[in-house]
Design an enzyme around this catalytic site. Structure first.
Site, PDB file in Angstrom:
ATOM      1  N   LYS A  67       5.481 -11.049  17.768  1.00 31.94           N
ATOM      2  CA  LYS A  67       6.617 -10.366  18.399  1.00 31.94           C
ATOM      3  C   LYS A  67       6.225  -9.544  19.621  1.00 31.94           C
ATOM      4  CE  LYS A  67       9.744  -8.778  15.405  1.00 31.94           C
ATOM      5  NZ  LYS A  67      10.371  -8.282  14.150  1.00 31.94           N
ATOM      6  N   ASP A 103      16.377  -6.349  16.010  1.00 31.61           N
ATOM      7  CA  ASP A 103      16.007  -5.632  14.782  1.00 31.61           C
ATOM      8  C   ASP A 103      16.726  -4.286  14.657  1.00 31.61           C
ATOM      9  OD1 ASP A 103      14.211  -7.538  13.704  1.00 31.61           O
ATOM     10  OD2 ASP A 103      12.640  -6.867  15.067  1.00 31.61           O
ATOM     11  N   GLY A 131       4.881  -2.098  13.169  1.00 32.59           N
ATOM     12  CA  GLY A 131       5.791  -2.921  13.968  1.00 32.59           C
ATOM     13  C   GLY A 131       7.254  -2.767  13.576  1.00 32.59           C
ATOM     14  N   ARG A 153       0.755   7.032   7.041  1.00 34.22           N
ATOM     15  CA  ARG A 153      -0.613   7.243   6.561  1.00 34.22           C
ATOM     16  C   ARG A 153      -1.557   7.575   7.712  1.00 34.22           C
ATOM     17  NH1 ARG A 153      -3.335   1.925   4.048  1.00 34.22           N
ATOM     18  NH2 ARG A 153      -2.881   1.247   6.165  1.00 34.22           N
ATOM     19  N   ARG A 157      -1.004   6.761  14.736  1.00 35.33           N
ATOM     20  CA  ARG A 157      -0.055   5.674  14.987  1.00 35.33           C
ATOM     21  C   ARG A 157       1.371   6.230  15.061  1.00 35.33           C
ATOM     22  NH1 ARG A 157      -0.291   0.219  11.447  1.00 35.33           N
ATOM     23  NH2 ARG A 157       0.545  -1.219  12.996  1.00 35.33           N
TER      24      ARG A 157
HETATM   25  P1  ATR Z   1       2.422  -4.225  11.588  1.00 38.46           P
HETATM   26  O1  ATR Z   1       1.383  -5.129  12.140  1.00 38.46           O
HETATM   27  O2  ATR Z   1       3.771  -4.841  11.492  1.00 38.46           O
HETATM   28  O3  ATR Z   1       2.478  -2.895  12.216  1.00 38.46           O
HETATM   29  P2  ATR Z   1       0.878  -3.196   9.377  1.00 38.46           P
HETATM   30  O4  ATR Z   1      -0.233  -2.909  10.273  1.00 38.46           O
HETATM   31  O5  ATR Z   1       0.626  -3.913   8.108  1.00 38.46           O
HETATM   32  O6  ATR Z   1       2.032  -4.045  10.072  1.00 38.46           O
HETATM   33  O7  ATR Z   1       1.535  -1.787   9.042  1.00 38.46           O
HETATM   34  C1  ATR Z   1       2.873  -1.604   8.777  1.00 38.46           C
HETATM   35  C2  ATR Z   1       3.078  -0.221   8.224  1.00 38.46           C
HETATM   36  O8  ATR Z   1       2.706  -0.224   6.847  1.00 38.46           O
HETATM   37  C3  ATR Z   1       2.242   0.883   8.857  1.00 38.46           C
HETATM   38  O9  ATR Z   1       3.032   2.047   8.877  1.00 38.46           O
HETATM   39  C4  ATR Z   1       1.069   1.033   7.893  1.00 38.46           C
HETATM   40  O10 ATR Z   1       0.464   2.309   7.896  1.00 38.46           O
HETATM   41  P3  ATR Z   1      -0.799   2.626   8.864  1.00 38.46           P
HETATM   42  O11 ATR Z   1      -0.257   2.792  10.232  1.00 38.46           O
HETATM   43  O12 ATR Z   1      -1.365   3.862   8.280  1.00 38.46           O
HETATM   44  O13 ATR Z   1      -1.725   1.428   8.728  1.00 38.46           O
HETATM   45  C5  ATR Z   1       1.785   0.834   6.603  1.00 38.46           C
HETATM   46  N1  ATR Z   1       0.892   0.455   5.509  1.00 38.46           N
HETATM   47  C6  ATR Z   1       0.330  -0.746   5.303  1.00 38.46           C
HETATM   48  N2  ATR Z   1      -0.389  -0.725   4.158  1.00 38.46           N
HETATM   49  C7  ATR Z   1      -0.286   0.530   3.641  1.00 38.46           C
HETATM   50  C8  ATR Z   1      -0.770   1.181   2.486  1.00 38.46           C
HETATM   51  N3  ATR Z   1      -1.536   0.542   1.589  1.00 38.46           N
HETATM   52  N4  ATR Z   1      -0.446   2.471   2.281  1.00 38.46           N
HETATM   53  C9  ATR Z   1       0.338   3.135   3.165  1.00 38.46           C
HETATM   54  N5  ATR Z   1       0.850   2.570   4.276  1.00 38.46           N
HETATM   55  C10 ATR Z   1       0.549   1.285   4.521  1.00 38.46           C
END
Ligand code: ATR
Length: 286
Positions: A67, A103, A131, A153, A157
């Site tokens: 995307k 979205d 994302g 977390r 970011r």
């Molecule tokens: P994308 O590529 O779409 O951004 P992603 O990197 O998997 O997807 O992360 C999506 C969201 O899920 C983020 O807010 C991520 O938190 P971080 O920025 O701290 O990585 C969150 N996320 C993914 N796995 C997690 C977990 N086990 N606990 C808490 N947050 C999580």
């Protein structure tokens, strides 16, 4: 050979129910159209986009992980896509590619349908800053939301996303918190109109609950962007929240793509919803 062709580009895409939803829409307005799933690895995306353009596909959706990359492959980035920082819908206008993001619209419509909430003057708490949160929260702020709270977390970011929100909508009050800041989160939750779960936690059945349950108060509006049942939704409902899944967000982002492609007014929402429900129910039985 169908007259018009559309596609979904992603990697992987095989579990997507967008073909059933979109094809039901096309049938409902009498178009002979195919919507294909196209699995394409990142290094082949540019090539695939050229191929679809030359083969006169009328448009396509884009999902994970393409995307953001799609932004560099279109001729025009529409305002909603610029706010989202990603493209999920492309319109091929005789070889000129126009990139949209539906979205934010999809989530806004879902909140309206579930809770009767409109965006202006509202406060939304996004749990997550990846994302999915990026694609929707900046649009929300630019559409008049009064306040956005981001809980993530990884603080940096969320801070980067907060900067993007402030740049797009200086009047929107943005707060960044980490999940461990429970007291501050609880304060914000007393004021929010909806809590939106935007992390990937909950996609898999074995995942833990995405949000600590001590934060869930009765009457809180909770939307999980994940469109299947999650532990969060189950607990939130038990604790007296109004809890809904992301199915209508999926529906309305697709409806908006459909409108952009076909110009159909009104779009065949009921047919698309029925097909989406049937496709998800069939998957759940597998
Ligand atoms: P994308 O590529 O779409 O951004 P992603 O990197 O998997 O997807 O992360 C999506 C969201 O899920 C983020 O807010 C991520 O938190 P971080 O920025 O701290 O990585 C969150 N996320 C993914 N796995 C997690 C977990 N086990 N606990 C808490 N947050 C999580």
């Amino acid at each position: 050979m169908p007259e018009q062709r559309y596609a979904l580009l992603g990697w992987p895409v095989k579990h997507s129910v967008s073909p059933q939803m979109q094809e039901a829409g096309f049938r409902a307005i009498g178009l002979d159209t195919a919507y294909e799933l196209v699995e394409v690895p990142p290094e082949q995306l540019a090539h695939k986009v050229r191929e679809l353009t030359l083969r006169r596909y009328r448009g396509w959706n884009i999902t994970v992980p393409h995307k953001q990359a799609m932004l560099r492959l279109v001729d025009v980035v529409e305002p909603a896509a610029a706010l989202a920082g990603s493209i999920n819908t492309v319109v091929n206008a005789d070889g000129r590619l126009v990139g949209h993001s539906t979205d934010g619209y999809g989530l806004a419509m879902a909140l309206r349908e579930a809770f009767g909430l409109m965006l202006p003057k509202r406060h939304f708490l996004f749990w997550g800053a990846g994302g999915a949160a990026r694609a929707t929260s900046v649009y929300f702020a630019a559409s008049g939301a009064r306040a956005i709270t981001l809980v993530n977390r990884t603080r940096e970011r969320a801070a980067a996303l907060a900067d993007a929100i402030r740049a797009a909508a200086p009047a929107c009050a943005v707060t960044v918190l980490e999940p461990a800041e429970t007291a501050a989160i609880r304060d914000r939750l007393d004021d929010v109109d909806a809590l939106i779960q935007a992390t990937s936690v909950g996609l898999h059945a074995a995942d833990p609950i995405a949000i600590p349950e001590e934060l869930l108060r009765p009457g809180l509006n909770v939307m999980d962007m994940i469109y299947r049942p999650t532990r969060l939704l189950e607990r939130a409902a038990e604790l007296g929240c109004r809890a809904v899944d992301g199915k209508s967000m999926l529906l309305y982002q697709g409806v908006r793509s459909f409108e952009l492609w076909t110009g159909a007014q009104p779009p065949p929402v009921a047919a698309m919803r029925a097909a989406l429900d049937a496709a998800l129910a069939a998957q759940a039985r597998l």
